[in-house]
Enzyme design. Structure first.
Site, short mmCIF file in Angstrom:
data_model
loop_
_atom_site.label_atom_id
_atom_site.label_comp_id
_atom_site.label_asym_id
_atom_site.label_seq_id
_atom_site.Cartn_x
_atom_site.Cartn_y
_atom_site.Cartn_z
N HIS A 200 0.82 -1.21 0.00
CA HIS A 200 0.00 0.00 0.00
C HIS A 200 0.85 1.26 0.00
CE1 HIS A 200 -3.93 -1.79 1.61
NE2 HIS A 200 -4.18 -1.19 0.47
N ARG A 302 -7.17 -3.78 -16.46
CA ARG A 302 -7.44 -4.83 -15.46
C ARG A 302 -8.95 -4.90 -15.22
NH1 ARG A 302 -2.28 -2.70 -12.91
NH2 ARG A 302 -0.99 -4.52 -12.43
N ARG A 339 -7.57 -7.18 -20.58
CA ARG A 339 -7.25 -8.47 -19.95
C ARG A 339 -8.54 -9.07 -19.43
NH1 ARG A 339 -3.26 -8.86 -14.91
NH2 ARG A 339 -4.95 -7.90 -13.75
N GLU A 427 3.13 -14.88 -16.84
CA GLU A 427 3.21 -14.64 -15.40
C GLU A 427 3.69 -15.88 -14.66
OE1 GLU A 427 -0.19 -11.76 -14.07
OE2 GLU A 427 -1.09 -13.39 -15.20
N ASN A 450 4.97 -8.74 -11.98
CA ASN A 450 4.60 -8.83 -10.56
C ASN A 450 4.39 -10.30 -10.18
OD1 ASN A 450 4.50 -6.07 -10.87
ND2 ASN A 450 2.26 -6.00 -10.96
N ASP A 451 3.54 -10.97 -10.95
CA ASP A 451 3.29 -12.37 -10.64
C ASP A 451 4.45 -13.27 -11.07
OD1 ASP A 451 0.85 -12.74 -9.21
OD2 ASP A 451 -0.19 -11.90 -10.94
N ARG A 461 3.74 -11.98 -3.23
CA ARG A 461 4.01 -10.58 -3.56
C ARG A 461 3.50 -9.62 -2.49
NH1 ARG A 461 0.19 -9.69 -8.90
NH2 ARG A 461 0.10 -7.51 -8.34
N CYS A 498 4.02 -5.45 -18.65
CA CYS A 498 2.97 -4.61 -18.07
C CYS A 498 2.97 -4.66 -16.54
CB CYS A 498 1.59 -5.00 -18.61
SG CYS A 498 1.10 -6.66 -18.15
C1 PEP Z 1 1.51 -8.72 -13.13
O1 PEP Z 1 1.32 -9.76 -12.49
O2 PEP Z 1 2.63 -8.24 -13.36
C2 PEP Z 1 0.35 -7.98 -13.66
C3 PEP Z 1 0.52 -6.96 -14.47
O3 PEP Z 1 -0.88 -8.36 -13.22
P1 PEP Z 1 -1.48 -7.94 -11.77
O4 PEP Z 1 -0.49 -7.02 -11.14
O5 PEP Z 1 -2.79 -7.32 -12.04
O6 PEP Z 1 -1.56 -9.27 -11.11
MG MG Z 2 -0.64 -10.66 -12.49
#
Ligand code: PEP
Ligand code: MG
Length: 566
Positions: A200, A302, A339, A427, A450-451, A461, A498
């Protein structure tokens, strides 16, 4: 300070290192967040001396109303995610379930403060066991508990004190209500001991543009008033910095930032190699705002974020309206990548997510939800097709959480049947390793770092203690990005990024050096990334890629790429 004393302090500055989240250099005295309520005040309050349980609950209701009102007032002064976070906290404070747990404890004979604490603990355990986003609500609840107890015992609410001069806020971790109400004129930088790039604190600091370093071990031991120099790009916090020298660095950083603001696209390296810069959006409102930025389209819409508070699946027509609000903000040569629902795990969507999964991050999330509920995907694709036709915007569609080539082929067939362009997100490590085969069945790939980072490093994460692992500069993550980008180059098909990695100006250059063709990020990050790319050649990007891939760890990777590109 004498010249020799100054040279000694220059040679031996104490520097704490953490994960850089928002670039920029800022300085000021350390301002610790107050998290404790004085134990004396609590013992003075005792059991509160209430005539009966009803009187105790009435004092509870007054304290809750004061806390909720103060959240609501802050929300009125904030915008975007910050305002949403504060309104959610106001609602959580007034939660009826929490009130009834407190009443049960009071009826059982507990003093009011003990009753509040026990009720909150009960809910914190439930939320923590649910994991993901719900676990994050545990921090919100504990923050609410501190504020309610402070009101009961007549102490000021804990949290961010109002400083007499612009200061650097330091804390173990920040509650969303702390970060959401911050005044960037008074808080020059944020440094926390815990937290990762997707916490956050990081999200709101990015929105406010306040330089921020998270995961800085040792920051909570720093005494209030210690002069700090924070470098949000290097992830460094210098203790006891010399104010005049610090000021020079702050001024230089501001000048660099103002130069960035003048960048107007389109994305390219200094030798003219084009790199598409795109935005990530959550709904029509954010799309309209982002459309004013110098971007070539949307790289990630998203869709699940449109339905987080919707109980039942909206009809195809209702969904089409939601999607058309985003598609309609772009078009005219600026395509939108939609997506399909990434429900599940940290993004619970009532009408899609499976309840009570043991391990939701490794469970039925994203594309996997369509295995048991194919109609959900079919109706969403119908709605996307409808929105695309109505707006005339070029629409690409990608699926999240794709693990096998067969899944990609199946998805692509459905998307092509509707006249849309199919792609998949990378991912999961299996998708990166087989990127060349994925590209035989889809038209583009988009790497969700991120994933991908969470699954490559086996580190949640959201886990603030694992921030050093959930860092996209991890060489193992970058290896998979490089494999995917190379597959795109060989197939002659676009491969974008992304995830948050695309918003980091230095890492963005390294990603381009690996062969990534587009970068999609929060609207606020676009100009910094565009300006950085415009300053370096494609050969510099290749050198940055090699340095990042060859580094021993994220810290070394960042340092090597900074040295090359600055
Ligand atoms: C990611 O996982 O990098 C991604 C862009 O999707 P989200 O952050 O929405 O899981
Ligand atoms: Mg993701």
């Amino acid at each position: 300070m004498t010249a020799s004393a100054e040279s000694v302090s220059r040679e031996t500055p104490v520097v704490l290192r953490g994960t850089p989240v928002v670039p920029g250099v800022a300085a000021g005295p350390a301002l610790p967040v107050r998290s404790e309520i004085s134990p004396e005040a609590i013992s003075r309050f005792g059991d509160g001396g209430f005539a009966d349980a009803q009187a105790a609950m009435s004092a509870y209701d007054d304290a809750v109303a004061a806390v909720a009102d103060s959240f609501a007032r802050k929300a009125d002064r904030a915008t975007g995610p910050a305002a949403q976070v504060l309104r959610a906290s106001a609602g959580l404070a007034r939660d009826k379930g929490l009130r009834s747990a407190v009443a049960t404890n009071v009826d059982a004979g507990q003093g009011l403060v003990a009753a509040v604490r026990a009720a909150v603990e009960q809910f914190v355990t439930i939320f923590t066991n649910m994991g993901g986003l719900m676990a994050e609500r545990a921090t919100d609840l504990q923050d609410i508990e501190h504020r309610v107890v402070a009101h009961l015992v007549g102490e000021p609410e804990p949290g961010v004190p109002t400083p007499a001069e612009p200061s650097v806020l330091i804390a173990a971790d920040l509650a969303p209500s702390d970060t959401a109400g911050l005044d960037p004129e008074l808080i020059t930088a944020l440094v926390t001991e815990r937290g990762g790039a997707t916490s956050h604190t990081a999200i709101i600091a990015r929105q406010l543009g306040i330089p921020c370093v998270v995961g800085a071990a040792g920051i909570t031991a720093v005494a209030a008033g210690t002069f700090l120099l924070v470098d949000g790009e290097a992830g460094e916090v210098e203790l006891g910095a010399q104010p005049a020298r610090a000021q020079q660095r702050v001024v230089a950083s501001r000048a660099a930032y103002e130069a960035l603001a003048g960048w107007s696209g389109p994305g390219a390296t200094s030798d003219g190699v084009p790199v598409k810069l795109l935005v990530n959006v959550a709904d029509g409102t954010s799309a309209v705002q982002a459309a004013g930025e110098p971007v070539q389209g949307v790289g990630l819409f998203r869709t699940e974020l449109c339905f987080l508070d919707v109980a039942d699946e909206p009809s195809v027509e209702a969904q089409a309206e939601v999607y058309a609000a985003v598609l309609g903000a772009f078009g005219e040569g600026r395509p939108v990548v939609v997506r399909t629902l990434d429900a599940g795990s940290d993004k619970p969507v009532a009408f899609a997510t499976l309840p009570n999964e043991e391990n939701p991050a490794l469970g039925v999330r994203g594309l996997r939800l369509s295995f048991g509920n194919p109609g959900l995907m079919d109706r969403q694709l119908d709605a996307i097709e409808l929105a695309g036709r109505r707006t005339g915007t070029e629409t690409w569609v990608m699926a999240p959480m794709v693990a096998t080539v067969a899944e990609a082929a199946d998805f692509a067939e459905k998307v092509r049947a509707r006249g849309l362009k199919p792609g998949v997100m990378v991912e999961i490590p299996s998708a990166a390793l087989l990127a060349h085969r994925m590209l035989e069945v889809v038209d583009f790939l988009s790497i969700g770092t991120n994933d991908l980072t969470q699954y490559v490093m086996a580190a949640d994460r959201m886990a603030t203690d694992l921030a050093h692992l959930t860092d996209p500069w991890q060489p193992a993550v970058l290896q998979l990005v490089a494999i995917t980008a190379e597959a795109g180059r060989q197939a002659g098909k676009p491969v974008g990024v992304c995830g948050e990695a695309a918003a980091d100006p230095l890492l963005a250059c390294a990603l381009v050096g690996m062969g990534v063709t587009s970068l999609s990020m929060a609207a606020r990050a676009v100009r910094a990334v565009g300006a950085q790319l415009a300053r370096v050649s494609s050969a510099d990007c290749v050198a940055a890629a090699e340095a990042a891939l060859g580094a021993g760890d994220p810290l070394a990777g960042r340092a090597a790429v900074r040295a090359l590109l600055h």
